[in-house]
Write a protein that holds these residues in place. Sequence first.
Motif, PDB file in Angstrom:
ATOM      1  N   TYR A 162      -4.924   7.633   3.221  1.00 41.01           N
ATOM      2  CA  TYR A 162      -3.778   6.725   3.213  1.00 41.01           C
ATOM      3  C   TYR A 162      -3.618   6.063   4.578  1.00 41.01           C
ATOM      4  O   TYR A 162      -3.355   4.865   4.676  1.00 41.01           O
ATOM      5  CB  TYR A 162      -2.490   7.471   2.876  1.00 41.01           C
ATOM      6  N   GLU A 163      -3.770   6.848   5.622  1.00 41.57           N
ATOM      7  CA  GLU A 163      -3.625   6.311   6.971  1.00 41.57           C
ATOM      8  C   GLU A 163      -4.769   5.349   7.303  1.00 41.57           C
ATOM      9  O   GLU A 163      -4.541   4.252   7.814  1.00 41.57           O
ATOM     10  CB  GLU A 163      -3.585   7.449   7.993  1.00 41.57           C
ATOM     11  N   GLU A 164      -5.996   5.730   7.002  1.00 42.00           N
ATOM     12  CA  GLU A 164      -7.167   4.888   7.302  1.00 42.00           C
ATOM     13  C   GLU A 164      -7.125   3.559   6.559  1.00 42.00           C
ATOM     14  O   GLU A 164      -7.587   2.544   7.066  1.00 42.00           O
ATOM     15  CB  GLU A 164      -8.457   5.632   6.940  1.00 42.00           C
ATOM     16  N   THR A 165      -6.600   3.564   5.349  1.00 38.71           N
ATOM     17  CA  THR A 165      -6.570   2.342   4.546  1.00 38.71           C
ATOM     18  C   THR A 165      -5.231   1.610   4.634  1.00 38.71           C
ATOM     19  O   THR A 165      -5.043   0.612   3.941  1.00 38.71           O
ATOM     20  CB  THR A 165      -6.868   2.664   3.063  1.00 38.71           C
ATOM     21  N   ASP A 166      -4.325   2.114   5.458  1.00 40.70           N
ATOM     22  CA  ASP A 166      -2.994   1.531   5.630  1.00 40.70           C
ATOM     23  C   ASP A 166      -2.311   1.331   4.275  1.00 40.70           C
ATOM     24  O   ASP A 166      -1.831   0.247   3.947  1.00 40.70           O
ATOM     25  CB  ASP A 166      -3.071   0.210   6.398  1.00 40.70           C
ATOM     26  N   ILE A 167      -2.297   2.386   3.483  1.00 43.28           N
ATOM     27  CA  ILE A 167      -1.742   2.285   2.130  1.00 43.28           C
ATOM     28  C   ILE A 167      -0.255   1.940   2.167  1.00 43.28           C
ATOM     29  O   ILE A 167       0.234   1.191   1.326  1.00 43.28           O
ATOM     30  CB  ILE A 167      -2.027   3.562   1.298  1.00 43.28           C
ATOM     31  N   LEU A 168       0.477   2.461   3.162  1.00 37.00           N
ATOM     32  CA  LEU A 168       1.904   2.121   3.246  1.00 37.00           C
ATOM     33  C   LEU A 168       2.088   0.637   3.550  1.00 37.00           C
ATOM     34  O   LEU A 168       3.006  -0.001   3.023  1.00 37.00           O
ATOM     35  CB  LEU A 168       2.608   2.964   4.304  1.00 37.00           C
ATOM     36  N   GLY A 169       1.220   0.080   4.395  1.00 38.99           N
ATOM     37  CA  GLY A 169       1.270  -1.348   4.671  1.00 38.99           C
ATOM     38  C   GLY A 169       0.979  -2.165   3.416  1.00 38.99           C
ATOM     39  O   GLY A 169       1.638  -3.183   3.154  1.00 38.99           O
ATOM     40  N   HIS A 170      -0.003  -1.706   2.640  1.00 35.60           N
ATOM     41  CA  HIS A 170      -0.347  -2.388   1.389  1.00 35.60           C
ATOM     42  C   HIS A 170       0.831  -2.341   0.420  1.00 35.60           C
ATOM     43  O   HIS A 170       1.187  -3.361  -0.189  1.00 35.60           O
ATOM     44  CB  HIS A 170      -1.585  -1.740   0.758  1.00 35.60           C
ATOM     45  N   VAL A 171       1.439  -1.155   0.283  1.00 30.28           N
ATOM     46  CA  VAL A 171       2.583  -1.019  -0.630  1.00 30.28           C
ATOM     47  C   VAL A 171       3.722  -1.934  -0.172  1.00 30.28           C
ATOM     48  O   VAL A 171       4.364  -2.596  -0.993  1.00 30.28           O
ATOM     49  CB  VAL A 171       3.040   0.455  -0.714  1.00 30.28           C
ATOM     50  N   ALA A 172       3.956  -1.993   1.139  1.00 35.41           N
ATOM     51  CA  ALA A 172       5.003  -2.876   1.660  1.00 35.41           C
ATOM     52  C   ALA A 172       4.709  -4.342   1.323  1.00 35.41           C
ATOM     53  O   ALA A 172       5.628  -5.127   1.088  1.00 35.41           O
ATOM     54  CB  ALA A 172       5.143  -2.695   3.166  1.00 35.41           C
ATOM     55  N   GLN A 173       3.430  -4.714   1.275  1.00 34.72           N
ATOM     56  CA  GLN A 173       3.049  -6.093   0.941  1.00 34.72           C
ATOM     57  C   GLN A 173       3.201  -6.406  -0.543  1.00 34.72           C
ATOM     58  O   GLN A 173       3.669  -7.482  -0.901  1.00 34.72           O
ATOM     59  CB  GLN A 173       1.595  -6.353   1.329  1.00 34.72           C
ATOM     60  N   VAL A 174       2.758  -5.500  -1.405  1.00 39.53           N
ATOM     61  CA  VAL A 174       2.734  -5.821  -2.842  1.00 39.53           C
ATOM     62  C   VAL A 174       4.009  -5.434  -3.588  1.00 39.53           C
ATOM     63  O   VAL A 174       4.270  -5.992  -4.657  1.00 39.53           O
ATOM     64  CB  VAL A 174       1.500  -5.205  -3.555  1.00 39.53           C
ATOM     65  N   SER A 175       4.794  -4.515  -3.059  1.00 41.22           N
ATOM     66  CA  SER A 175       5.988  -4.097  -3.797  1.00 41.22           C
ATOM     67  C   SER A 175       6.993  -5.238  -4.005  1.00 41.22           C
ATOM     68  O   SER A 175       7.632  -5.276  -5.061  1.00 41.22           O
ATOM     69  CB  SER A 175       6.645  -2.872  -3.162  1.00 41.22           C
TER      70      SER A 175
ATOM     71  N   ALA B 294      14.538   2.603 -21.825  1.00 37.84           N
ATOM     72  CA  ALA B 294      13.967   2.076 -20.586  1.00 37.84           C
ATOM     73  C   ALA B 294      12.446   2.232 -20.572  1.00 37.84           C
ATOM     74  O   ALA B 294      11.870   3.020 -21.314  1.00 37.84           O
ATOM     75  CB  ALA B 294      14.584   2.777 -19.380  1.00 37.84           C
ATOM     76  N   LEU B 295      11.862   1.455 -19.680  1.00 37.34           N
ATOM     77  CA  LEU B 295      10.420   1.489 -19.487  1.00 37.34           C
ATOM     78  C   LEU B 295      10.164   1.757 -18.013  1.00 37.34           C
ATOM     79  O   LEU B 295      10.648   1.018 -17.152  1.00 37.34           O
ATOM     80  CB  LEU B 295       9.823   0.135 -19.895  1.00 37.34           C
ATOM     81  N   ALA B 296       9.431   2.831 -17.715  1.00 39.19           N
ATOM     82  CA  ALA B 296       9.096   3.175 -16.334  1.00 39.19           C
ATOM     83  C   ALA B 296       7.868   2.385 -15.909  1.00 39.19           C
ATOM     84  O   ALA B 296       6.894   2.293 -16.648  1.00 39.19           O
ATOM     85  CB  ALA B 296       8.822   4.669 -16.209  1.00 39.19           C
ATOM     86  N   VAL B 297       7.932   1.824 -14.710  1.00 39.20           N
ATOM     87  CA  VAL B 297       6.841   1.019 -14.170  1.00 39.20           C
ATOM     88  C   VAL B 297       6.411   1.664 -12.853  1.00 39.20           C
ATOM     89  O   VAL B 297       7.152   1.646 -11.887  1.00 39.20           O
ATOM     90  CB  VAL B 297       7.286  -0.441 -13.939  1.00 39.20           C
ATOM     91  N   CYS B 298       5.229   2.255 -12.839  1.00 39.95           N
ATOM     92  CA  CYS B 298       4.733   2.966 -11.657  1.00 39.95           C
ATOM     93  C   CYS B 298       3.238   2.694 -11.480  1.00 39.95           C
ATOM     94  O   CYS B 298       2.410   3.561 -11.756  1.00 39.95           O
ATOM     95  CB  CYS B 298       4.963   4.466 -11.796  1.00 39.95           C
ATOM     96  N   PRO B 299       2.886   1.503 -11.022  1.00 39.13           N
ATOM     97  CA  PRO B 299       1.456   1.218 -10.856  1.00 39.13           C
ATOM     98  C   PRO B 299       0.864   2.050  -9.724  1.00 39.13           C
ATOM     99  O   PRO B 299       1.597   2.577  -8.885  1.00 39.13           O
ATOM    100  CB  PRO B 299       1.435  -0.275 -10.522  1.00 39.13           C
ATOM    101  N   PRO B 300      -0.448   2.177  -9.668  1.00 44.65           N
ATOM    102  CA  PRO B 300      -1.073   2.937  -8.575  1.00 44.65           C
ATOM    103  C   PRO B 300      -0.818   2.247  -7.232  1.00 44.65           C
ATOM    104  O   PRO B 300      -0.597   1.036  -7.173  1.00 44.65           O
ATOM    105  CB  PRO B 300      -2.560   2.923  -8.927  1.00 44.65           C
ATOM    106  N   LEU B 301      -0.850   3.027  -6.179  1.00 45.33           N
ATOM    107  CA  LEU B 301      -0.583   2.497  -4.845  1.00 45.33           C
ATOM    108  C   LEU B 301      -1.584   1.421  -4.433  1.00 45.33           C
ATOM    109  O   LEU B 301      -1.294   0.607  -3.566  1.00 45.33           O
ATOM    110  CB  LEU B 301      -0.591   3.630  -3.817  1.00 45.33           C
ATOM    111  N   ILE B 302      -2.750   1.394  -5.052  1.00 48.70           N
ATOM    112  CA  ILE B 302      -3.790   0.425  -4.685  1.00 48.70           C
ATOM    113  C   ILE B 302      -3.754  -0.830  -5.559  1.00 48.70           C
ATOM    114  O   ILE B 302      -4.671  -1.643  -5.513  1.00 48.70           O
ATOM    115  CB  ILE B 302      -5.192   1.069  -4.744  1.00 48.70           C
ATOM    116  N   VAL B 303      -2.700  -1.016  -6.329  1.00 45.46           N
ATOM    117  CA  VAL B 303      -2.588  -2.159  -7.222  1.00 45.46           C
ATOM    118  C   VAL B 303      -2.705  -3.459  -6.424  1.00 45.46           C
ATOM    119  O   VAL B 303      -2.234  -3.568  -5.297  1.00 45.46           O
ATOM    120  CB  VAL B 303      -1.265  -2.100  -8.023  1.00 45.46           C
ATOM    121  N   ARG B 304      -3.369  -4.440  -7.045  1.00 44.43           N
ATOM    122  CA  ARG B 304      -3.572  -5.749  -6.409  1.00 44.43           C
ATOM    123  C   ARG B 304      -2.624  -6.777  -7.034  1.00 44.43           C
ATOM    124  O   ARG B 304      -2.203  -6.616  -8.182  1.00 44.43           O
ATOM    125  CB  ARG B 304      -5.018  -6.190  -6.584  1.00 44.43           C
ATOM    126  N   PRO B 305      -2.320  -7.855  -6.315  1.00 45.39           N
ATOM    127  CA  PRO B 305      -1.402  -8.875  -6.848  1.00 45.39           C
ATOM    128  C   PRO B 305      -1.766  -9.394  -8.245  1.00 45.39           C
ATOM    129  O   PRO B 305      -0.866  -9.509  -9.096  1.00 45.39           O
ATOM    130  CB  PRO B 305      -1.444  -9.974  -5.781  1.00 45.39           C
TER     131      PRO B 305
END
Length: 188
Positions: A66-79, A147-158
């Motif tokens: 997660y740290e090497e791929t900046d997954i939190l940065g990616h999530v911040a971008q796509v969320s 309701a419908l839960a929406v939880c895509p993977p952290l690596i989801v693309r736009p």
Amino acid sequence: MAEMKADDWWTRYADPSHLCRRAVPSGRQIRSLSWPFAICRKLRNRTTYAAHPVCAAVALKTLKIYEETDILGHVAQVSPLLRDGLRALRDHPLVGDVRGVGLIAAVETVADKAAETAFDPKLGVGARLQNAVLKRQVILRGLRGNALAVCPPLIVRPPEIQELIAAVRGALDEVAAELQADGHWMPN
């Protein structure tokens, strides 16, 4: 990227009334869950995974990736794409509310928007939505009730987020038509 700590997830997203954290491995990943303290006392030392070195090693490797791929940065971008796309569904006659944080969200349906009346749980609107989305080759989870839960993977693309939003809108249209044809609902 700034150093990522497991607590970063909790300071952003956890309910402060949840005091105990447990690592819960599944067949695919290690997750950290937050439980109310009363539940933690009952669960203590009752799992086969407690303090298991392999699970701990997998969790550490996962955090490193997660740290090497900046997954939190990616999530911040796509969320925001997910949030804005789902919020746009609020104009649909079945949608009462859309809520979420990060890449976790829920689309709640209502029988009457003005009165905020829920559908009868026996109609299984959440399950109907889940099946309708699945027909569109998107896997989401219908929650008990409406309701419908929406939880895509952290690596989801736009583009995948756009596909998900389109599938949800199509599923809402399909379920609305079904409910109307069965006499269970009329749009306001």
